[in-house]
Design an enzyme around this catalytic site. Structure first.
Site, mmCIF file in Angstrom:
data_model
loop_
_atom_site.group_PDB
_atom_site.id
_atom_site.type_symbol
_atom_site.label_atom_id
_atom_site.label_comp_id
_atom_site.label_asym_id
_atom_site.label_seq_id
_atom_site.Cartn_x
_atom_site.Cartn_y
_atom_site.Cartn_z
ATOM 1 N N GLU A 85 61.955 38.034 51.813
ATOM 2 C CA GLU A 85 62.470 39.194 52.616
ATOM 3 C C GLU A 85 63.907 39.849 51.813
ATOM 4 O OE1 GLU A 85 63.656 40.564 56.978
ATOM 5 O OE2 GLU A 85 62.667 38.986 56.900
ATOM 6 N N LYS A 279 65.602 35.400 65.139
ATOM 7 C CA LYS A 279 64.786 35.431 64.024
ATOM 8 C C LYS A 279 65.829 35.859 62.873
ATOM 9 C CE LYS A 279 62.384 37.719 60.715
ATOM 10 N NZ LYS A 279 62.383 38.722 59.631
ATOM 11 N N ASP A 295 61.576 20.609 56.348
ATOM 12 C CA ASP A 295 60.299 21.207 56.931
ATOM 13 C C ASP A 295 60.817 22.170 57.756
ATOM 14 O OD1 ASP A 295 58.285 21.632 58.817
ATOM 15 O OD2 ASP A 295 57.759 19.310 58.986
ATOM 16 N N HIS A 392 69.119 47.662 54.812
ATOM 17 C CA HIS A 392 67.989 47.010 54.708
ATOM 18 C C HIS A 392 67.170 47.935 53.819
ATOM 19 C CE1 HIS A 392 64.558 44.681 55.229
ATOM 20 N NE2 HIS A 392 63.825 45.766 55.729
#
Length: 438
Positions: A85, A279, A295, A392
């Site tokens: 991202e 998030k 993990d 962004h």
């Protein structure tokens, strides 16, 4: 695909690729070329990658990046991040630089305890079971002595075993709730090996317990497995500074501090906001976890459970202003390892850990928590000042230009153009068309 395939796992790698290409894709030759293009040119390295999982056809690359200038407990780090991202690495780096001049990040390990459980059904006298457990517990510990020997030499092992009664929720449901210290190993194999032996010992000892009826002796072990919810394997990371040091061209310092605290408080009470808020935190956390061979699915599951521990999903970070000091912190459960698994196999993972100066599991917990806090600071800072899209979309600009087939010269011109103009899909298309027309 017209029919199922038999024995796919037994096919050679070439035959697997041919089968997929000719049965599942529109252009078999292009598919074969694409898969082979992403093979590692070093056959030994490729063989290593092929053996990580089953039915391997090729490699799926993620960018491996560095976010520099993280001052953590007085020590400078460059943090490796593996993520696709755009803007994540840039945001983390920007936060690191911002706090570098204000004392950096402070961290604290609050606990390192991990959990595993043996789930079983017992339909009998609860008092008898409690009496049985008093006799059983030392037998359980003795039964795993060969498994725990090496871990105990290093200072780890089994912390405790409890009998827990959930028969009010499911008829006859009880569990052995076990806690472990696994040091620098994530410890999944160690924990699961102990639990499976506990289950066997439980059954064996129940058959020998004279106070049990025949029905009580035949208790049913449902499963034995570690838990990825580790609320006592916890790390805290924080930053703080006088409010006056928060000011910038976008907003006065006091207004920024007030809005920032409000934004975090909203994420504490509004689950719709909290999910997106967290998030963003996981953008930073997952990127470091991937780069260090841990993990991320296990961590994600445990972190989100922790975010809902009070009965409602809420923010993992907190902010306040006290006596003119702005404080921002995170408490997050992280069960990580720096030995075993991919940490000794994957060349890029080994490099990532080397870049971090070969951290212990506790040191890695601190670094990962800091990455999450830094990411969240950058996101909330943008949200309460310029808005998230300004930064962004500029970071996303190259992705958009690549999708539109822009040449290197066109990319260079448009990157310069959008330093002073708003980036949207439509505006980029129009600007690229203008250049191509000229």
């Amino acid at each position: 695909m017209n029919s199922p395939v038999e024995g796919f796992s037994k096919l050679s790698k070439t035959d697997k690729i041919n089968w997929i290409a000719h049965n599942c894709t529109d252009d078999p030759e292009a598919t074969i070329q694409l898969l082979e293009r992403y093979w590692n040119s070093d056959s030994e390295v490729q063989k290593l990658h092929d053996e990580f999982i089953e039915n391997t056809l090729s490699n799926y690359y993620l960018p491996f990046a560095i976010a520099p200038n993280f001052l953590i407990d007085g020590e400078l780090f460059a943090i490796p991040m593996a993520i696709e991202e755009s803007s994540v690495v840039a945001a983390a780096s920007k936060s690191a630089k911002f706090w570098l001049e204000k004392g950096g990040f402070k961290t604290e390990i609050l606990g390192t305890e991990k959990v595993g459980q043996v789930h079983f059904i017992y339909k009998g006298d609860a008092e008898k079971l409690k009496s049985f457990f008093d006799i059983l517990k030392p037998e359980l510990l003795s039964s795993v002595s060969s498994i725990t020997k090496n871990m105990e030499k290093r200072g780890g092992g089994i912390n405790n075993i409890e009998l827990r009664d959930f028969s009010d929720k499911i008829d006859g449901y009880y569990q052995l709730h076990c806690t472990f210290e696994t040091l620098d190993a994530m410890g999944a194999n160690f924990i699961n090996s102990c639990l499976e032996q506990f289950a066997a010992t439980l059954k064996e000892q129940a058959n020998m317990f004279e106070a049990f009826s025949e029905e009580e002796k035949n208790m049913e072990v449902v499963m034995s497995i570690l838990s990825n919810y580790v609320p006592n394997c916890l790390v805290k990371a924080e930053v703080s500074c006088p409010i006056a040091e928060l000011g910038n061209d976008d907003m006065p310092a006091e207004e920024f501090a007030k809005k920032f605290v409000q934004a975090v408080n909203i994420a504490n009470v509004e689950p719709y906001r909290a999910v997106t808020h967290n998030k963003g935190i996981m953008n930073g956390i997952d990127a470091v976890i991937l780069a260090t061979g841990n993990d991320f699915r296990a961590v994600e599951a445990g972190v989100h459970a922790y975010a809902a521990k009070e009965g409602q999903y809420s923010s993992l970070t907190h902010a306040c202003v006290e006596d003119g000091i702005f404080k921002f912190w995170i408490e997050v459960p992280l069960a990580l390892g720096t030995v075993g698994g991919l940490t000794t196999l994957h060349p890029m993972v080994k490099l990532g850990l080397e870049i971090l100066q070969h951290p212990s599991a506790q040191q890695l917990m601190k670094i990962v928590a800091v990455a999450g806090l830094a990411q969240n600071f950058a996101a909330v800072r943008s949200l309460v000042t310029t808005g998230i899209q300004k930064g962004h979309m500029k970071m996303h600009l190259l992705n958009m230009l690549n999708q539109m087939g822009a040449s290197e010269d066109e990319k260079k011109q448009l990157v310069e153009h959008f330093k002073h103009n708003t980036v949207t899909n439509a505006s980029v298309q129009e600007a690229l068309k203008n250049i191509q027309t000229q």
